[in-house]
Design an enzyme around this catalytic site. Structure first.
Site, PDB file in Angstrom:
ATOM      1  N   HIS A 126     -92.350  24.962  72.413  1.00 54.60           N
ATOM      2  CA  HIS A 126     -93.012  25.497  71.221  1.00 54.60           C
ATOM      3  C   HIS A 126     -92.146  26.596  70.597  1.00 54.60           C
ATOM      4  O   HIS A 126     -92.040  26.706  69.378  1.00 54.60           O
ATOM      5  CB  HIS A 126     -94.397  26.058  71.576  1.00 54.60           C
ATOM      6  N   ASP A 181     -99.596  28.633  66.208  1.00 55.69           N
ATOM      7  CA  ASP A 181     -99.557  27.417  67.014  1.00 55.69           C
ATOM      8  C   ASP A 181    -100.967  26.804  67.049  1.00 55.69           C
ATOM      9  O   ASP A 181    -101.964  27.534  67.081  1.00 55.69           O
ATOM     10  CB  ASP A 181     -99.133  27.797  68.437  1.00 55.69           C
TER      11      ASP A 181
END
Ligand code: UDP
Length: 527
Positions: free
Chosen positions: A22, A130
């Protein structure tokens, strides 16, 4: 206010989840946004993740608009081992604790946004969070800014992942196959595509408690950004937009730009400067050794094997994979770590492989074993690499397809099995070898699939052709130029930027107009 701030188009706060897969695309997106226009981007994460990001950032122009902000975090407060802030090297039963611990970042993030607002006299233009950090939507709303969720996965895999978590559709049937809300009825999913923790989820378990809440919150964002390309997964984008009823901007692939240049693959005499010069990790082999190995084999002939930044396979799977590889006689470059049940960072023991395996394959120049971490981008962009045996993590997929390298799928967790399904059924660039780390694999099957994928004719040839077509679409998507010439991802980024900058002519934030029109379109359609 210093000069850089006065010239800035505004501030964007970015919040990645604490996992290697990520952090990398978040940093790439931050760079992409700063390249687009003079924004100030604050990338906020916990101290150790920040240290990793800092090691990958260069103080050159590309990164000059990016500020790294440290969010205090003490892993032992969350039942995690000391100094643990990332999924990497975390035992499986602790990963869920890391997910829950990420909610504790909310307070410090709220302070950060308030401080920016006070200092600059206006809130940031938006927060890009996110998908796993859905709590940021409420904070953004409260503090007068917008929240854009960023999925580091593809459209199809993301939709399957969020819909399966939210609806747990496999629980309403005893059958092995089931349909998933958001997908056409005939698009069946299989229980074996679910990781144990989702197969067993029942709403009351710790995994469901985290994912159901955070995904639902993220679905109330003002829009989503997706690290993929419109043309390579049209079905996925269509379904994701219908499901979310939100704008979804396809702005990928967020891979280093040399991977998307039209030049031919690395030539035998190419420089020894890795494309991954800022990976922040030590390679388990020198770049020169990798290149020598690849240079000694013909075009599209080598199988590259890697299971991402943090996975390994079971001892019996490792043994069978090695036997199958050797009996196929095909050259391979294998990023290898101790098998499951052993310290993944520990010494590699020869008994995990068939007797004499490494010696034999090294002497015959058939194989190169790389401990722990390899220069993946350099390997994939080398003309000798013919296929990639991968766990189907989205970054690996983007990197591989950007080089026209087809995939042998061995998905393990997260949305990887849905990515593999999409690449098999929609793209035609993948054949699945195995699922998960619990099932047994036979060396014969390994040999059969490797031979099939590396053959020039038949299925292998078809997959290569499809992968080359996808590579072309990815390169087209990032093409800059006049409005007519721009690729779809460049246009989507322009549109995203226009949207967050707002429409000064009527004083409203266009994202609300876009959202309303999408919602009424779907309401009208379903009505
Ligand atoms: N990677 C690498 N060398 C390795 C293994 C992985 O450089 O030996 C990089 C790879 O290029 C990719 C990332 O680590 O950018 C893995 O991300 P992915 O989404 O594929 O999988 P994850 O690690 O998140 O499961």
């Amino acid at each position: 206010m210093d000069d850089s701030k006065s010239q800035s188009h505004g501030h964007i706060v970015m919040l990645p989840f604490m996992a290697h897969g990520h952090l990398i695309p978040f940093l790439a997106l931050a760079r992409r946004i700063c390249r687009q226009a003079p924004f100030s981007v604050t990338l906020a994460t916990t101290p150790l993740n920040l240290r990793y990001l800092r090691s990958t950032i260069s103080p050159d122009d590309d990164d000059s608009g990016i500020r790294l902000y440290e969010i205090p975090f003490c892993s032992s407060d969350h039942g995690l081992p000391p100094d643990t802030e990332n999924t990497e090297n975390l035992p499986f039963n602790k990963i869920v604790k890391l997910f829950h611990s990420s909610v504790s970042l909310a307070g410090p993030v709220e302070c950060l946004i308030s401080d920016i607002t006070t200092e600059e006299g206006r809130p940031p233009l938006c927060v890009i969070s996110d998908v796993f950090l859905g709590w940021s939507v409420d904070i953004a709303k409260r503090l007068g800014t917008k929240n854009i969720a960023f999925t580091t996965g593809g459209a199809y895999g993301t939709l399957a992942y969020i819909s399966i978590w939210v609806h747990l559709p496999h629980r309403s049937t005893d059958s092995e196959e089931f349909s998933v809300p958001g997908f056409p009825e005939q698009c069946r999913f299989h229980r074996s595509q679910l990781h144990r923790y989702i197969r067993e989820a029942d709403v009351t378990d710790e995994w469901s408690k985290f994912f159901q809440v955070q995904i639902k919150l993220s679905s109330a964002s003002d829009g989503w950004l997706c690290n993929s390309v419109e043309e390579i997964e049209p079905l996925g984008f269509d379904l994701l937009r219908k499901y979310l009823k939100l704008p979804v901007w396809a702005i990928g692939p967020l891979v280093p730009s040399p991977l998307l240049q039209k030049s031919s693959p690395i030539s035998p005499n190419s420089s020894l400067k890795s494309l991954q010069k800022h990976s922040g990790k030590a390679f388990g082999v020198s770049l020169a050794k990798c290149q020598d190995f690849l240079n000694s084999h013909g075009p599209n002939s080598v199988l590259y094997i890697s299971f991402g930044s943090q996975n390994t396979i079971s001892p019996s799977q490792m043994m069978q994979l090695a036997i199958g590889l050797e009996s196929s006689g095909k050259p391979f470059l294998w990023v290898i770590r101790p098998p499951l049940g052993f310290d993944i960072k520990g010494e590699f023991r020869p008994e995990w492989l068939p007797p004499g395996f490494e010696d034999r394959v090294t002497k015959s120049k058939k194989g190169l074993l790389v401990r722990n971490w390899a220069p993946q981008l350099d390997i994939l962009s080398h003309g000798s690499t013919g296929a990639f045996l991968s766990h189907c993590g989205w970054n690996s997929i983007m990197e591989s397809l950007s080089q026209g390298v087809p995939i042998v799928g061995w998905p393990m967790a997260a949305e990887q099995a849905y990515n593999a399904k999409m690449m098999v059924e929609e793209m035609g660039v993948c054949v699945e070898l195995m699922r998960g780390v619990e099932s047994r694999i036979e060396a014969e099957e390994v040999k059969r699939v490797i031979e099939l994928v590396l053959e020039e004719e038949g299925k292998g040839g078809e997959m290569k052709e499809r992968a080359n077509a996808v590579m072309g679409q990815m390169r087209e998507a990032v093409k800059e130029g006049s409005d007519d010439e721009k690729g779809s991802s460049v246009k989507a980024m322009d549109e995203f930027v226009r949207t967050v900058l707002g429409d000064s002519t009527n004083g409203t934030f266009p994202i609300e107009q876009i959202r309303n029109s999408i919602q009424s379109a779907y309401v009208n359609r379903s009505g």
